[in-house]
Design an enzyme around this catalytic site. Structure first.
Site, mmCIF file in Angstrom:
data_model
loop_
_atom_site.group_PDB
_atom_site.id
_atom_site.type_symbol
_atom_site.label_atom_id
_atom_site.label_comp_id
_atom_site.label_asym_id
_atom_site.label_seq_id
_atom_site.Cartn_x
_atom_site.Cartn_y
_atom_site.Cartn_z
ATOM 1 C CE1 TYR A 173 -8.302 -3.851 5.346
ATOM 2 C CE2 TYR A 173 -9.665 -3.665 7.045
ATOM 3 C CZ TYR A 173 -9.080 -3.147 5.866
ATOM 4 O OH TYR A 173 -9.243 -1.842 5.552
ATOM 5 C CG HIS A 214 -2.199 -2.472 0.118
ATOM 6 N ND1 HIS A 214 -2.037 -1.632 1.453
ATOM 7 C CD2 HIS A 214 -1.483 -1.889 -0.967
ATOM 8 C CE1 HIS A 214 -1.403 -0.831 0.896
ATOM 9 N NE2 HIS A 214 -0.886 -0.856 -0.150
#
Ligand code: CA2
Length: 154
Positions: A29, A106
């Site tokens: 991430y 995302h």
């Protein structure tokens, strides 16, 4: 740009566990925290003459309520629904009622991950989808909403 676009903010809505961004799994991430992303998104939106409402919740109903709020008070939605992306018909139904542009974002690329991340209940009702570009995806989503609002005015 339309009057509504100038006076109504972009709603940037973030789903479960994204409050922990930058503290774990940076290889997936990135190192950027959600607070960092909020700052960067706010600066980018300002460069387009737009304001931002930036929120995160671990609760599906909060996200549904905020989508309904954005439907009335926003000029567009940037949504990272996190795990609810793959499970929530409630979020899908709330988004269906929105007329303004919706960009699904995302940080990772769910299509390159486990099969349970390959289906999105958001994508079918989103105007566009940006995946796999870490925090830069949020900034590109702001640019996309600004461009779509400008195009709508033509
Ligand atoms: O890549 C994304 O942005 C995701 O929406 C992130 C979700 C995941 O369920 C989606 O499939 C893809 C998970 C968010 C969890 O966030 C964390 C943050 C820090 C550490 C661990 C998880």
């Amino acid at each position: 740009m339309a009057k509504k676009a100038l006076s109504f903010p972009i709603y940037v809505l973030n789903g479960p566990t994204l409050n922990l961004l930058g503290t774990r799994e940076p290889e997936v991430y990135g190192h950027t925290t959600l607070a960092d992303i909020e700052k960067m998104v706010t600066v980018r939106a300002r460069s387009h003459g737009l304001g931002v409402v930036f929120r995160q919740s671990n609760h599906e109903g909060d996200l549904v309520d905020w989508i309904q709020e954005a439907r009335i008070k926003g000029c567009g939605i940037i949504l990272n629904g996190a795990a609810y992306t793959h499970t929530s018909i409630a979020i899908h139904d709330a988004l269906r009622a929105v007329q303004a542009p919706i960009i699904e974002v995302h940080l990772s690329n769910p299509h390159a991950r486990e099969p349970f991340r390959h289906h999105s209940f958001v994508s079918t009702v989103a105007t566009g989808v940006i995946v796999g570009l870490k925090h830069a995806g949020y900034l590109l989503a702001v640019d996309a909403i600004a461009a779509l609002l400008k195009d709508n005015k033509k």
